[in-house]
Write a protein that holds these residues in place. Structure first.
Motif, PDB file in Angstrom:
ATOM      1  N   GLU A 200       0.847  -1.197   0.000  1.00 13.24           N
ATOM      2  CA  GLU A 200       0.000   0.000   0.000  1.00 13.24           C
ATOM      3  C   GLU A 200       0.877   1.240   0.000  1.00 13.24           C
ATOM      4  O   GLU A 200       1.816   1.348   0.794  1.00 13.24           O
ATOM      5  CB  GLU A 200      -0.894   0.009   1.243  1.00 13.24           C
ATOM      6  N   CYS A 224      -0.406   1.367  -5.711  1.00 12.20           N
ATOM      7  CA  CYS A 224      -1.504   0.818  -4.909  1.00 12.20           C
ATOM      8  C   CYS A 224      -1.818   1.815  -3.808  1.00 12.20           C
ATOM      9  O   CYS A 224      -1.006   2.024  -2.908  1.00 12.20           O
ATOM     10  CB  CYS A 224      -1.100  -0.533  -4.326  1.00 12.20           C
ATOM     11  N   PHE A 227      -5.608  -1.207   0.000  1.00 15.63           N
ATOM     12  CA  PHE A 227      -6.127  -2.561  -0.177  1.00 15.63           C
ATOM     13  C   PHE A 227      -7.031  -2.873   1.003  1.00 15.63           C
ATOM     14  O   PHE A 227      -6.716  -2.520   2.139  1.00 15.63           O
ATOM     15  CB  PHE A 227      -4.993  -3.592  -0.241  1.00 15.63           C
ATOM     16  N   SER A 242      -8.640  -3.489  -4.381  1.00 10.21           N
ATOM     17  CA  SER A 242      -7.446  -2.647  -4.428  1.00 10.21           C
ATOM     18  C   SER A 242      -7.799  -1.351  -5.133  1.00 10.21           C
ATOM     19  O   SER A 242      -8.482  -1.367  -6.154  1.00 10.21           O
ATOM     20  CB  SER A 242      -6.329  -3.304  -5.232  1.00 10.21           C
ATOM     21  N   LEU A 244      -6.196   1.363  -7.301  1.00 11.58           N
ATOM     22  CA  LEU A 244      -4.965   1.519  -8.065  1.00 11.58           C
ATOM     23  C   LEU A 244      -4.957   2.847  -8.805  1.00 11.58           C
ATOM     24  O   LEU A 244      -5.998   3.340  -9.230  1.00 11.58           O
ATOM     25  CB  LEU A 244      -4.831   0.401  -9.105  1.00 11.58           C
ATOM     26  N   ASP A 257     -10.839   1.325  -8.565  1.00 15.12           N
ATOM     27  CA  ASP A 257     -10.823   0.149  -7.699  1.00 15.12           C
ATOM     28  C   ASP A 257     -10.928  -1.097  -8.572  1.00 15.12           C
ATOM     29  O   ASP A 257     -11.686  -1.112  -9.539  1.00 15.12           O
ATOM     30  CB  ASP A 257     -12.025   0.164  -6.751  1.00 15.12           C
ATOM     31  N   GLN A 273      -7.012  -8.505  -9.747  1.00 12.66           N
ATOM     32  CA  GLN A 273      -6.835  -8.786  -8.321  1.00 12.66           C
ATOM     33  C   GLN A 273      -6.656 -10.288  -8.171  1.00 12.66           C
ATOM     34  O   GLN A 273      -7.554 -11.045  -8.501  1.00 12.66           O
ATOM     35  CB  GLN A 273      -8.086  -8.322  -7.570  1.00 12.66           C
ATOM     36  N   TYR A 276      -3.136 -11.305  -2.043  1.00 12.63           N
ATOM     37  CA  TYR A 276      -2.816 -10.217  -1.122  1.00 12.63           C
ATOM     38  C   TYR A 276      -1.985 -10.799   0.009  1.00 12.63           C
ATOM     39  O   TYR A 276      -1.851 -12.016   0.139  1.00 12.63           O
ATOM     40  CB  TYR A 276      -4.083  -9.564  -0.561  1.00 12.63           C
ATOM     41  N   TYR A 379      -0.103  -5.763   1.275  1.00 12.94           N
ATOM     42  CA  TYR A 379       0.299  -5.554  -0.118  1.00 12.94           C
ATOM     43  C   TYR A 379      -0.743  -6.257  -0.976  1.00 12.94           C
ATOM     44  O   TYR A 379      -1.358  -7.234  -0.543  1.00 12.94           O
ATOM     45  CB  TYR A 379       1.715  -6.098  -0.379  1.00 12.94           C
ATOM     46  N   THR A 380      -0.967  -5.728  -2.178  1.00 11.31           N
ATOM     47  CA  THR A 380      -1.907  -6.389  -3.072  1.00 11.31           C
ATOM     48  C   THR A 380      -1.123  -7.195  -4.082  1.00 11.31           C
ATOM     49  O   THR A 380      -0.053  -6.779  -4.528  1.00 11.31           O
ATOM     50  CB  THR A 380      -2.827  -5.365  -3.768  1.00 11.31           C
ATOM     51  N   LEU A 382      -1.131  -8.636  -7.744  1.00  8.74           N
ATOM     52  CA  LEU A 382      -1.835  -8.422  -9.010  1.00  8.74           C
ATOM     53  C   LEU A 382      -1.309  -9.373 -10.067  1.00  8.74           C
ATOM     54  O   LEU A 382      -0.121  -9.647 -10.135  1.00  8.74           O
ATOM     55  CB  LEU A 382      -1.626  -6.984  -9.499  1.00  8.74           C
TER      56      LEU A 382
END
Lengths: 454, 279
Positions: A200, A224, A227, A242, A244, A257, A273, A276, A379-380, A382
């Motif tokens: 994030e 990002c 999240f 998320s 973005l 989003d 997505q 995570y 953290y996301t 991807l």
């Protein structure tokens, strides 16, 4: 054998081989059988996992045949290539013959054939053939596109047909298979598939490719902003979201989003997505409980920050954080690790699982330390893909469905209604044929006969 | 009454219909057959009601979604599609013989859903991956395909039984439809199944592309659906182009249905992305 005749005959024999449906059947069944292997042996794992499972010897044999990535192996691709050539050659060979049948101006009807049908309908009508002609022709025209009236020895005959063009349905399906394979090829040559984890607040401009592990630069940056996870009352996850922002040369151009099933598409690149995780927290609130006096003391610390404890208990520092912690075979879950250094003594390791605040009591020290609270930072994960072949594949999908429908559910139907004078009355015969769904045609003929005899 | 209770009753209704179809066939009596048809219609209506009720219940729980999201719900829907397709065939061809195999199949599907200890009939909220408009299109088309293949399988079994028993004059098999009718019916069911399997795979691919970023990942369920597709594609080519018929085609149709069953159940024992179909 003479060398020359051999080489002259070779293309011809090759053509014959690829034009055979026997080859189609063999290749389709080979694809079906070999495909099973890749569903039993997990694909694209790390070599160590395979070595562990199969041992050195079998690992070498299996990897020599690319079994661990079999759907991209040379031999599987080779089967697909044979299938494509087979489909193309078969289609070319039969299509030219079909073309003459489909685009014929004056379809040929052989009345004696219709007379020979066992499931024809016959009845007698009191009206004259001329009267009947006036009634019958519109009825037949209603459901058949083409019709022709021919005189016979003692009456006349109405020929009708429809759906002559449906014979091309199967070639539409074949075309769609080729489109799918071409689309897949375009995707694997010009596309990529990779992933990236963004904490994030952080920004990235490259991703890691799934197949090679190499970095792939994007022509823009992804940040990002946030999240979040939502849960149902049962505790099951209901939504991963998320926020973005896309940046071009440092300037933000788009903020959106994304959730599972609703990706972001930007400049031909798709951002999904898919994952995570939690990052090590920055701020932690600890609870120090004096086991002799029973007094509790709460204190906020940062990861790695050394603090002096009250009552001359020494110093304490939180050294690390793990998402899972194995303790004698049990997973303690999210856990902080710290070091307690008493004023006169050697340093002690302290384990502080978030879920079990009383855990540190087992150490039987003067202090029992537990985690009261900490800031959750995510953290996301991807998935980032580019596939210029998708449009070709999708058009293949549409064409395949249309082609299958035409092939299976539309047929070339031919009808013959013969009316002949028999004394004062007319004798009528209704017969018909279809290249598909013959049972359906039988009942259709019955229905038409019933309509005409009214 | 809640949907689970209603569907338990439907299970026994299918069983009764199956029993009567078999009685009618074994004793060559018309009356039990006629009753069987009515019982089967009642079972399908009850099945429809059960699905609708479950849909409503999920909205009452505040987690509303079409009842097509797990093994229990898919089995109930499978039974429904078999029932509906069978009744259409019975009406079209005025013959009850296929009911002898179709209604037991519908019964087994729904009974397995209700009675298996591994399958929960609780209404659960949708996990994020299943929250998509493609869910209904994908599941419905796949199961119409599966049901058509199931009936083709039933007809093929009847065909093979009849082949084996021709000769003994008093057998149960003499008043079965003739071979060419059975052959044609198998073919029609296979083509119906093939069209819907094709659409099912395609909707799945389009959905996968919007959820995971690739329309094809060679996950075991995808691969097995493709294997099934290959088997039936072989059957269609063998019949249309190489003139296969009768026994050979019946065997291929049976192999094809095995592949369907493995795509449906067996894949759950393999690792992969489709894990929500398990319980």
């Amino acid at each position: 054998m003479n060398k020359e005749t051999g080489s002259a005959g070779f293309p011809g024999r090759l053509w014959k081989l690829f034009a055979s449906v026997r080859l189609t059947v063999i290749v389709l069944l080979s694809l079906a059988v070999t495909s099973i292997v890749g569903t039993i042996i997990p694909q694209n794992q790390r070599p160590e996992a395979y070595l562990n499972e199969y041992g050195e010897f079998f690992y070498r044999i299996l990897s020599a045949f690319d079994i661990f990535d079999m759907y991209h192996s040379w031999w599987f691709q080779f089967l697909l290539l044979i299938l494509s050539v087979n489909v193309i050659v078969c289609s070319i060979k039969r299509f030219s013959a079909l073309w003459k049948i489909v685009f014929v101006k004056n379809p040929f009807f052989d009345i004696s054939k219709f007379r020979d049908f066992s499931d024809k309908e016959e009845f007698v009508d009191t009206r004259s053939p001329e009267d009947l002609k006036r009634i019958y022709v519109p009825i037949v025209s209603r459901s058949f596109g083409y019709r022709r009236i021919e005189e016979t020895d003692n009456g006349f005959c109405v020929f009708a047909e429809k759906g002559r063009w449906t014979g091309i349905g199967v070639y539409i399906v074949h075309l769609s298979v080729i489109l799918l394979l071409i689309g897949g090829l375009i995707g694997s040559v010009f596309g990529f598939k990779g992933f990236v984890n963004i904490p994030e607040g952080k920004t990235i401009n490259s991703i890691r490719l799934s197949n090679t592990g190499k970095a792939q630069d994007l022509n823009f940056d992804i940040r990002c902003d946030d999240f979040s996870i939502k849960f149902y009352d049962s505790g099951a996850p209901s939504e991963y979201r998320s926020t973005l922002t896309i940046l071009e040369q440092g300037k933000s151009v788009l903020t959106r989003d994304i959730i599972v099933n609703d990706p972001l598409r930007y400049k031909g690149i798709n951002i999904f997505q898919s994952n995570y995780g939690e990052l090590p927290p920055k701020d932690i609130t600890l609870n120090f409980k004096n086991r002799i006096t029973g007094m509790s003391n709460k204190q906020k610390v940062s990861l790695g920050q050394q603090i002096n404890l009250s009552e001359d208990m020494g110093q304490f520092v939180v050294k690390g954080y793990r998402n899972s912690y194995d303790f004698g075979g049990h997973n303690l879950g999210k856990t902080f690790m710290g070091i307690l250094t008493p004023d006169n003594g050697s340093p002690v390791h302290v384990i502080m699982p978030v879920r079990f605040p009383v855990f540190d009591r087992m150490r039987k020290g003067k202090l029992a330390i537990s985690v009261e609270d900490y800031d959750r930072r995510y953290y996301t994960g991807l998935q980032v893909t580019r596939d210029p072949g998708v449009l070709v594949v999708y058009s293949g999908f549409v064409i395949m469905i249309i082609g299958c429908f035409i092939t299976f559910f539309m047929s070339h139907q031919r009808l013959c209604v013969e009316i002949s004078k028999s004394g004062k009355n007319s004798r009528i015969m209704v017969a018909g044929t279809a290249n598909k769904n013959k049972l359906g045609m039988q009942s259709r003929i019955k229905k038409i006969a019933k309509n005409l005899s009214k | 009454m809640n949907s689970s209770n209603l569907l338990s009753i439907v299970t026994f209704t299918y069983a009764l219909a199956a029993f009567l179809y078999i009685v009618s066939w074994v004793f060559k009596k018309q009356l039990p057959g006629r009753i069987a048809t009515w019982i089967a219609i009642i079972a399908v209506i009850g099945n429809t009601g059960g699905i609708a009720l479950r849909w409503i219940e999920s909205y009452r729980l505040g987690i509303g979604h079409a009842p097509l999201s797990n093994m229990y719900e898919s089995l109930v829907f499978f039974a429904w599609t078999i029932g509906v397709i069978y009744l259409v065939i019975e009406r079209t061809y005025q013959n009850r013989i296929i009911g002898v195999l179709a209604t037991p199949l519908a019964f087994m599907a729904i009974a397995y859903a209700s009675l298996s200890p591994n399958i929960s009939d609780r209404i659960q909220p949708l996990i994020p991956a299943l929250k998509s408009n493609w869910l209904i299109a994908h599941v419905v088309t796949c199961f119409i395909g599966y049901a058509a293949f199931a009936i083709a399988f039933g007809i093929s079994l009847i065909y093979l039984l009849k082949r084996k028993k021709t000769g003994d004059k008093d057998g149960f098999f003499n008043h079965l439809p003739d071979f060419s009718t059975l052959d044609e019916l198998t073919h029609q069911m296979v083509t119906l199944g093939f069209l819907f399997l094709t659409i099912g795979i395609i909707t799945g691919a389009v959905w996968a592309n919007s959820a995971w970023g690739s329309y094809w990942s060679w996950d075991p369920k995808e691969t097995w659906s493709l294997i099934t597709w290959f088997v039936y594609a072989t059957l269609l080519h063998a019949r249309m182009m190489r003139g296969w018929e009768g026994k050979k085609l019946a065997y291929l149709s049976i192999i094809g249905f095995m592949a369907v069953m493995f795509t449906y159940f067996g894949v759950n024992f393999l690792p992969g992305l489709h894990s929500y179909g398990q319980g």
